[in-house]
Write a protein that holds these residues in place. Structure first.
Motif, PDB file in Angstrom:
ATOM      1  N   ASN A  40       0.863  -1.169   0.000  1.00  0.00           N
ATOM      2  CA  ASN A  40       0.000   0.000   0.000  1.00  0.00           C
ATOM      3  C   ASN A  40       0.899   1.218   0.000  1.00  0.00           C
ATOM      4  N   PRO A  41       0.446   2.365  -0.437  1.00  0.00           N
ATOM      5  CA  PRO A  41       1.316   3.529  -0.627  1.00  0.00           C
ATOM      6  C   PRO A  41       2.064   3.954   0.629  1.00  0.00           C
ATOM      7  N   PHE A  42       1.377   3.943   1.770  1.00  0.00           N
ATOM      8  CA  PHE A  42       1.982   4.420   3.005  1.00  0.00           C
ATOM      9  C   PHE A  42       3.112   3.495   3.463  1.00  0.00           C
ATOM     10  N   GLU A  43       2.858   2.193   3.464  1.00  0.00           N
ATOM     11  CA  GLU A  43       3.876   1.236   3.871  1.00  0.00           C
ATOM     12  C   GLU A  43       5.043   1.220   2.870  1.00  0.00           C
ATOM     13  N   PHE A  44       4.718   1.302   1.583  1.00  0.00           N
ATOM     14  CA  PHE A  44       5.761   1.287   0.560  1.00  0.00           C
ATOM     15  C   PHE A  44       6.707   2.478   0.759  1.00  0.00           C
ATOM     16  N   TYR A  45       6.143   3.644   1.044  1.00  0.00           N
ATOM     17  CA  TYR A  45       6.973   4.827   1.264  1.00  0.00           C
ATOM     18  C   TYR A  45       7.905   4.624   2.447  1.00  0.00           C
ATOM     19  N   GLN A  46       7.362   4.116   3.554  1.00  0.00           N
ATOM     20  CA  GLN A  46       8.161   3.921   4.757  1.00  0.00           C
ATOM     21  C   GLN A  46       9.253   2.876   4.557  1.00  0.00           C
ATOM     22  N   GLN A  47       8.964   1.834   3.811  1.00  0.00           N
ATOM     23  CA  GLN A  47       9.912   0.747   3.629  1.00  0.00           C
ATOM     24  C   GLN A  47      10.994   1.064   2.605  1.00  0.00           C
ATOM     25  N   ASN A  48      10.713   1.960   1.661  1.00  0.00           N
ATOM     26  CA  ASN A  48      11.651   2.188   0.558  1.00  0.00           C
ATOM     27  C   ASN A  48      12.205   3.597   0.453  1.00  0.00           C
ATOM     28  N   ILE A  49      11.542   4.570   1.075  1.00  0.00           N
ATOM     29  CA  ILE A  49      12.002   5.957   0.935  1.00  0.00           C
ATOM     30  C   ILE A  49      12.433   6.558   2.268  1.00  0.00           C
ATOM     31  N   GLY A  50      11.567   6.497   3.269  1.00  0.00           N
ATOM     32  CA  GLY A  50      11.960   7.058   4.561  1.00  0.00           C
ATOM     33  C   GLY A  50      10.786   7.235   5.496  1.00  0.00           C
ATOM     34  N   ALA A  80       4.097   5.294  -9.104  1.00  0.00           N
ATOM     35  CA  ALA A  80       4.954   6.484  -9.107  1.00  0.00           C
ATOM     36  C   ALA A  80       6.052   6.371  -8.049  1.00  0.00           C
ATOM     37  N   LEU A  81       5.721   5.813  -6.898  1.00  0.00           N
ATOM     38  CA  LEU A  81       6.722   5.618  -5.843  1.00  0.00           C
ATOM     39  C   LEU A  81       7.808   4.642  -6.295  1.00  0.00           C
ATOM     40  N   LYS A  82       7.423   3.609  -7.039  1.00  0.00           N
ATOM     41  CA  LYS A  82       8.398   2.631  -7.531  1.00  0.00           C
ATOM     42  C   LYS A  82       9.369   3.281  -8.513  1.00  0.00           C
ATOM     43  N   ILE A  83       8.865   4.147  -9.376  1.00  0.00           N
ATOM     44  CA  ILE A  83       9.746   4.855 -10.310  1.00  0.00           C
ATOM     45  C   ILE A  83      10.700   5.767  -9.540  1.00  0.00           C
ATOM     46  N   THR A  84      10.191   6.398  -8.475  1.00  0.00           N
ATOM     47  CA  THR A  84      11.021   7.258  -7.636  1.00  0.00           C
ATOM     48  C   THR A  84      12.189   6.474  -7.047  1.00  0.00           C
ATOM     49  N   VAL A  85      11.897   5.295  -6.514  1.00  0.00           N
ATOM     50  CA  VAL A  85      12.933   4.454  -5.915  1.00  0.00           C
ATOM     51  C   VAL A  85      13.905   3.966  -6.985  1.00  0.00           C
ATOM     52  N   LYS A  86      13.378   3.562  -8.135  1.00  0.00           N
ATOM     53  CA  LYS A  86      14.214   3.053  -9.228  1.00  0.00           C
ATOM     54  C   LYS A  86      15.219   4.101  -9.692  1.00  0.00           C
ATOM     55  N   ASN A  87      14.809   5.359  -9.698  1.00  0.00           N
ATOM     56  CA  ASN A  87      15.671   6.446 -10.153  1.00  0.00           C
ATOM     57  C   ASN A  87      16.479   7.073  -9.012  1.00  0.00           C
ATOM     58  N   ASN A  88      16.422   6.439  -7.821  1.00  0.00           N
ATOM     59  CA  ASN A  88      17.188   6.908  -6.651  1.00  0.00           C
ATOM     60  C   ASN A  88      16.872   8.357  -6.289  1.00  0.00           C
TER      61      ASN A  88
END
Length: 307
Positions: free
Chosen positions: A163-173, A198-206
């Motif tokens: 889910n967007p919230f968990e994905f953000y916390q686990q992969n971005i901050g 969109a979050l996945k693309i953000t992580v992929k592009n560092n």
């Protein structure tokens, strides 16, 4: 405005707690609603207990907030405020009526909120665990309280582990409040799946910045993309165009025929600005002189042999 008002702690178990914008709107309305049993006169109207009169434009200003390093003032879009108000009406928490002086908001069961007798009957824990109480009917629109009303858990149960919230916390901050709020708004405008993409693309592009994620979401929204399938096709097409552009830039350029003709070495006769006839005369004279030298040399050798 001075004074005080009461609110049930059950609000922390209600879905509204997980929607920051919706919560702020409801809390602002109930906090500014008329407390007096007799009501008040305002703008030529009699406002009853639990009512609040405000235009949507003024409400937008009232809900403004500061964010970012520059501490800039931001406002929710009117469309977002209207959507959240409709949701509150649908949930049975408020009613709305348009007037010439603005929108008249009425908090449903306001008197119950402000009654001490209501809170004396049973503890908050008992009311939370019981079914069919007046408070639960008010908050849940005659539906049983869900044991897991947290928005992130609802999303997770309907779509698996992501889910967007968990994905953000686990992969971005760390999920800061203003980022959580923005994620929720984008989920409302587009969908949870699109926000995750969109979050996945953000992580992929560092990139690791939600500002980068929002730039992607704006591009998709402006392009009218509604589904993940639309986005996949859009991104593939954009990738193909980029590859073709790079190939075009890296392809060696052929030299035009007219330019090749310019680069052919000049004939010797064109040196020193001499004409073709001058060059031929000089070449002929040089050949004659060379022949005379050879003839003289042969003649000298012949004489030596004869002597």
């Amino acid at each position: 405005m001075k004074g005080a008002f009461q609110i049930s702690r059950e609000i922390f178990q209600n879905d509204i707690w997980n929607d920051p914008v919706k919560f702020r709107i409801f809390f602002y309305i109930i906090g500014n609603a008329v407390f007096s049993h007799d009501g008040i006169e305002h703008a030529g109207m009699h406002l009853q207990r639990g009512q609040f009169l405000r235009s949507l434009r003024n409400l937008q200003d009232d809900l403004s907030y500061r964010e970012g390093r520059g501490n800039s003032l931001k406002k929710y879009p009117l469309t977002t405020i209207q959507r959240k108000l409709k949701s509150l009406v649908k949930d049975g928490q408020i009613t709305m009526k348009r007037t010439e002086y603005g929108t008249l908001f009425t908090v449903v069961n306001y008197a119950t909120y402000q009654s001490f007798e209501h809170y004396k009957k049973e503890s908050v824990e008992q009311k939370r665990n019981s079914d069919g109480t007046v408070t639960e009917q008010r908050w849940n629109n005659n539906k049983n309280v869900k044991e897991c009303s947290n928005k992130e858990k609802e999303i997770s149960s309907s779509r698996g582990s992501e889910n967007p919230f968990e994905f953000y916390q686990q992969n971005i901050g760390v999920l800061k409040p203003h980022v959580s709020e923005s994620i929720g708004l984008w989920c409302d405008d587009l969908s949870d799946e699109i926000v995750i993409a969109a979050l996945k693309i953000t992580v992929k592009n560092n990139a690791n910045s939600f500002s980068y994620t929002e730039s992607i979401l704006r591009e998709w929204a402006n392009s009218g993309l509604k589904t993940v399938e639309d986005i996949r096709a859009y991104e593939m097409d954009k990738k193909d165009k980029k590859q073709k552009q790079n190939q075009k830039q890296n392809k060696p350029q052929s030299i035009p025929t007219w330019k090749q003709a310019q680069e052919v070495p000049k004939p010797k006769w064109m040196d020193n600005n001499q004409t073709h006839e001058d060059f031929e005369d000089k070449e002929l004279q040089a050949a004659k002189e060379e022949a005379a030298k050879v003839k003289a040399l042969l003649e000298e050798k012949r004489k030596k042999r004869s002597g």
